[in-house]
Design a protein around this motif. Structure first.
Motif, PDB file in Angstrom:
ATOM      1  N   GLU A 161      -2.021  -2.329   0.516  1.00  5.33           N
ATOM      2  CA  GLU A 161      -1.136  -3.295  -0.139  1.00  5.33           C
ATOM      3  C   GLU A 161      -1.945  -4.285  -0.966  1.00  5.33           C
ATOM      4  N   VAL A 162      -1.272  -5.267  -1.543  1.00  8.91           N
ATOM      5  CA  VAL A 162      -1.928  -6.338  -2.290  1.00  8.91           C
ATOM      6  C   VAL A 162      -1.429  -7.679  -1.770  1.00  8.91           C
ATOM      7  N   PHE A 163      -2.251  -8.713  -1.940  1.00  7.33           N
ATOM      8  CA  PHE A 163      -1.838 -10.068  -1.597  1.00  7.33           C
ATOM      9  C   PHE A 163      -0.877 -10.578  -2.660  1.00  7.33           C
ATOM     10  N   ASP A 183      -0.775 -12.872   5.564  1.00 10.44           N
ATOM     11  CA  ASP A 183       0.095 -11.888   6.214  1.00 10.44           C
ATOM     12  C   ASP A 183       0.886 -11.055   5.217  1.00 10.44           C
ATOM     13  N   GLY A 184       0.726 -11.345   3.923  1.00 10.83           N
ATOM     14  CA  GLY A 184       1.388 -10.542   2.904  1.00 10.83           C
ATOM     15  C   GLY A 184       2.689 -11.100   2.389  1.00 10.83           C
ATOM     16  N   ARG A 232      -6.163  -8.012  -6.352  1.00 13.68           N
ATOM     17  CA  ARG A 232      -5.465  -8.736  -5.279  1.00 13.68           C
ATOM     18  C   ARG A 232      -5.535  -8.004  -3.946  1.00 13.68           C
ATOM     19  N   THR A 233      -6.601  -7.257  -3.717  1.00 10.70           N
ATOM     20  CA  THR A 233      -6.792  -6.564  -2.448  1.00 10.70           C
ATOM     21  C   THR A 233      -7.831  -7.252  -1.568  1.00 10.70           C
ATOM     22  N   LEU A 234      -8.508  -8.260  -2.092  1.00 10.81           N
ATOM     23  CA  LEU A 234      -9.590  -8.932  -1.369  1.00 10.81           C
ATOM     24  C   LEU A 234      -9.458 -10.435  -1.541  1.00 10.81           C
TER      25      LEU A 234
END
Length: 116
Positions: A73-75, A97-98, A50-52
């Motif tokens: 961070e991660v999405f 935006d997270g 979940r980083t890309l």
């Protein structure tokens, strides 16, 4: 440029092999998501960590592939039993935006009655 006006956004649930580029992702759109990749809608994919995130869309005369990678961070990618989830462009921006789109809510719309 990523254009969000009037387009639906479909999130591919689960994880996607991010070695895929335009051809592989367009095949995923038509086979797994059961959508037309030439429709102009946006199709978003995330990797296992979940980083890309990659977003594929058709723009008048060719495919565009947009990518965002997070360093620390991660999405907050939603989980679902379905293969895809349809969201609005506002929710996509929140996701990028997270923010967690399941907990973020917009203001309630107000209705006014005429006063005579």
């Amino acid at each position: 440029m990523l254009s969000l006006t009037g387009a639906k956004v479909y999130l591919a649930m689960g994880h996607t092999d991010m070695r895929m580029s335009i051809n592989g992702l367009s095949v995923l759109v038509s086979t797994h998501l059961k959508q037309n990749p030439l429709s102009g809608h946006l199709y978003a994919f995330a990797n296992r960590k979940r980083t890309l995130v990659k977003i594929l869309y058709w723009d008048r005369n060719g495919f565009c592939l947009w990518q965002k990678r997070l360093e620390k961070e991660v999405f907050k990618w939603p989980s679902s039993e379905k293969e895809s989830l349809s969201i609005g462009s506002r929710e996509l921006l929140w996701l990028l935006d997270g923010l967690d789109i399941r907990t973020v809510r917009a203001h309630k719309s107000l209705e006014y009655s005429a006063v005579f």
